[in-house]
Design a protein around this motif. Structure first.
Motif, PDB file in Angstrom:
ATOM      1  N   LYS A 345      40.534  77.854  -0.938  1.00  0.00           N
ATOM      2  CA  LYS A 345      40.884  77.226   0.385  1.00  0.00           C
ATOM      3  C   LYS A 345      41.077  78.194   1.692  1.00  0.00           C
ATOM      4  O   LYS A 345      40.769  77.701   2.664  1.00  0.00           O
ATOM      5  N   GLY A 348      37.101  78.896   2.750  1.00  0.00           N
ATOM      6  CA  GLY A 348      36.452  77.815   3.544  1.00  0.00           C
ATOM      7  C   GLY A 348      34.897  77.627   2.834  1.00  0.00           C
ATOM      8  O   GLY A 348      34.579  78.569   2.054  1.00  0.00           O
ATOM      9  N   GLU A 349      34.072  76.811   3.457  1.00  0.00           N
ATOM     10  CA  GLU A 349      32.648  76.521   2.900  1.00  0.00           C
ATOM     11  C   GLU A 349      31.826  77.707   3.455  1.00  0.00           C
ATOM     12  O   GLU A 349      31.756  78.371   4.494  1.00  0.00           O
ATOM     13  N   GLU A 350      31.013  78.060   2.643  1.00  0.00           N
ATOM     14  CA  GLU A 350      29.873  78.827   2.864  1.00  0.00           C
ATOM     15  C   GLU A 350      29.994  80.190   3.498  1.00  0.00           C
ATOM     16  O   GLU A 350      29.464  80.457   4.386  1.00  0.00           O
ATOM     17  N   HIS A 380      32.452  75.657  -5.116  1.00  0.00           N
ATOM     18  CA  HIS A 380      32.986  74.609  -4.048  1.00  0.00           C
ATOM     19  C   HIS A 380      32.654  75.112  -2.913  1.00  0.00           C
ATOM     20  O   HIS A 380      32.534  74.452  -1.831  1.00  0.00           O
ATOM     21  N   ILE A 381      32.194  76.320  -2.877  1.00  0.00           N
ATOM     22  CA  ILE A 381      32.076  76.973  -1.368  1.00  0.00           C
ATOM     23  C   ILE A 381      31.054  77.956  -1.355  1.00  0.00           C
ATOM     24  O   ILE A 381      30.622  78.426  -0.014  1.00  0.00           O
ATOM     25  N   SER A 382      30.163  78.260  -2.353  1.00  0.00           N
ATOM     26  CA  SER A 382      29.119  79.094  -2.499  1.00  0.00           C
ATOM     27  C   SER A 382      28.401  78.961  -3.718  1.00  0.00           C
ATOM     28  O   SER A 382      28.605  78.566  -4.849  1.00  0.00           O
TER      29      SER A 382
END
Length: 634
Positions: A345, A348-350, A380-382
């Protein structure tokens, strides 16, 4: 040698050359260490010495005095006193070293405890050379008189290959058998390649016995090691075993030859750095100089049971500044499910991550549970690869293999100073680093091997209590080595990259970006300038090793071999029609090096130009200084 050459200006006594019949060797008077017992050009024994270890496996340095020498052409008799003293430990012993004309060597140890203390080991140790012994058959004499036919391990043995040892016999040369006999205790043998020592070590007090053990004041310990030869071939015996020995002793020091195999080439692995641990942000000059190195990644350690937000932000910012990605070592605890969820959380993304390395703070080798939890959350992020192994030494990985089905790669760290700390011992570790990769590939077939990080000193004591990892105010931290700022440190780095790359490693991570564990000093300079006398804002010599290699990123490593690897090491790189030959002189004297059928320009880094090289690296790197044709003077 000066601080710039080897990180210290403490004088080193020259070794004493000795002969015992057909055997030749050197003795180091400052340590009582007998090295390189050779039969012709083949090592019979790499080293013979005494060790006093504390309860955390720390080595108590010897103080040698009263050395008496009686040396003849083919025999010798040395006697000396040695004291080991640190904190509560006070142990003294009398050493006697005898070399006989029949090629027998006897090392006697007669010691007494001057205080009561706890120790993990005291006494004589024998180092059997990796090159000559690995994979070779031998005969073990046990303490009950029984004989066992065995062999030194080829791949690195996770546990003791020989136990209950009284003597070990192996073929030292065709027709010549060498026996090492150990008296005074029960001995056993371990494969020191686990810690990148290029040797097998035979030592006393089996590890199956409890340790640490208490040594009472007044306790006496007596031991001896005897090395002897047995000529089994009559034709060899008629030639006095090694006819070349006497000739070799009188031949002047010839040039060192670098041989290059143009048919063997392997991809140059990506090389990254570790984010500085001092919490000082990079300035513009540091960023510009680090970008010259084109680091493939920046390693950051994130401990999810501690405050990590500011560390992550700084790492992300520095990766952006250096135009690279992050290699993230993610440490979880037993509450990993919640920790990983909160981390995802926050991030965050990527995020800019090239790989995730998952470790558990209380496990030497990460269990499958934690890797699967990390994969479930991080997906979920990588999409970066997720791997594991150990944050400690190859030893741990070798003794407890990681869950191969759960990982995309296998990782472990490397440093050359688990057992010994002198310059020669550091240089000896270089070829053994490739052996760790070879053995890892054997038990983890098809998995990329990531060595991260590689440092000069252990980052922490993986086998000790917390107190052993603390530092005393006003003293250099245990994980800092003054050779970081030296030419020797640069040479060791070159040799490390050469051997690991030739081992076909998938990725390497070295040192830190800045500071006394880095590749260049901060503008603030050393926190302890009297103990770590670096130049504020200057690069370290090893910076230029990485800078030269960066010019060949994406290229290949050609296999090369030095005729005297303890004196001069080589690294040969190629990209397209461009090649470079990097050489490191580990000695304090000039060496003449021949590279057959090679000529070109040379850029020489030495004690004579080091001030400009370190303070004005850009200017120095912009020009070549000389040309050569086959022969180079280093």
């Amino acid at each position: 040698m000066s601080i710039d050459e080897r990180g210290s200006d403490t004088p080193i006594e020259p070794p004493i050359e000795l002969c015992a019949g057909s055997l030749r060797m050197i003795f180091e008077p400052q340590s009582g260490f007998l090295r390189y017992v050779k039969l012709g050009e083949r090592e019979v024994v790499r080293g013979l010495y005494a060790a006093v270890r504390d309860r955390n496996w720390g080595t108590i340095a010897p103080q040698v005095s009263n050395l008496q020498t009686h040396i003849k052409e083919r025999s010798f008799h040395l006697q000396f006193d040695v004291t080991h003293r640190e904190d509560e430990i006070h142990f003294a012993w009398r050493g006697e070293l005898i070399g006989q004309v029949d090629s027998t060597i006897i090392y006697r140890f007669d010691g007494i405890a001057k205080s009561t203390f706890k120790s993990n080991r005291i006494g004589l140790c024998v180092l059997h050379p990796m090159k000559e012994c690995a994979g070779q058959s031998c005969e073990i004499l046990h303490t009950d008189g029984s004989l066992e036919n065995s062999a030194f391990p080829d791949y690195i043995a996770p546990h003791q290959p020989f136990c209950d040892v009284r003597a070990i016999t192996h073929e030292a040369s065709p027709g010549v058998r060498a026996t090492v006999r150990c008296e005074g205790d029960t001995f056993e043998t371990e494969d020191q390649r686990n810690w990148t020592d290029a040797s097998f070590k035979t030592y006393n007090r089996p590890l199956a016995l409890p340790f640490p053990f208490e040594i009472k004041c007044g306790t006496r310990i007596e031991q001896s090691i005897t090395i002897s030869l047995d000529v089994t071939n009559e034709n060899v015996g008629a030639r006095r075993a090694v006819p070349a020995l006497d000739r070799a002793r009188h031949v002047p020091n010839n040039e060192i030859v670098i041989s290059i195999d143009q048919t063997q080439a392997i991809p140059l692995p990506p090389i990254g750095l570790v984010m500085g641990s001092h919490n000082i942000p990079l300035n513009e000059t540091e960023i510009a100089r680090l970008k010259v190195l084109s680091p493939a990644h920046l390693r950051v350690d994130i401990k999810l049971d501690e405050e990590y937000e500011s560390v992550w932000r700084r790492a992300s910012e520095e990766a952006f500044q250096l135009e690279t990605q992050l290699e993230v070592a993610l440490f979880v605890s037993d509450t990993a499910e919640n920790q990983l969820s909160q981390f995802v959380k926050f991030v965050g993304e990527e995020p800019p991550v090239t790989r995730w390395m998952i470790f558990h703070c209380d496990e030497k080798v990460t269990s499958q549970t934690w890797i699967e939890l990390a994969r479930k959350n991080l997906k979920h992020i990588s999409s970066a690869p997720i791997g594991s192994g150990t944050n400690a030494y190859f030893t741990e990985l070798n003794r407890e293999h990681p869950p191969l089905d759960a990982v995309d790669f296998v990782t472990y760290s490397v440093n050359p100073q688990v057992h010994a700390f002198d310059d020669l011992s550091l240089i000896e570790t270089l070829p053994a680093q490739a052996q760790t990769v070879r053995s890892a590939q054997q038990f983890a077939p098809g998995k990329p091997i990531i060595v991260s990080p590689i440092t000069l000193r252990p980052r922490y004591n993986a086998d000790a209590t917390g107190e052993a990892n603390s530092s005393t105010s006003g003293e250099l931290p245990r994980n800092v080595d003054t050779r970081q700022l030296s030419l020797l440190g640069a040479g060791w780095t070159l040799g490390s990259i050469k051997h690991l790359a030739q081992g076909n490693v998938a990725s390497l991570t070295y040192y830190e970006t800045t500071g006394w564990r880095g590749v260049l000093e901060t503008e603030e300079g050393s926190p302890l300038p009297n103990l770590f006398p670096s130049r504020p804002g200057a690069v370290f010599p090893l910076y230029h090793v990485f800078a030269d290699i960066a010019e060949f990123a994406g290229g290949k490593v050609l296999f090369s071999r030095s005729s005297e690897p303890l004196k001069v090491e080589s690294l040969v790189l190629q990209r397209g029609d461009k090649s470079t030959f990097m050489l490191a002189n580990f000695t304090a004297i000039s060496q003449k090096v021949r590279i057959k059928d090679v000529s070109g320009q040379v850029r020489l880094l030495s004690k004579h130009n080091i001030e400009q090289v370190l303070r004005e690296p850009e200017r120095w790197r912009s020009k070549m200084t000389d040309t050569f044709s086959e022969i180079i003077e280093l």
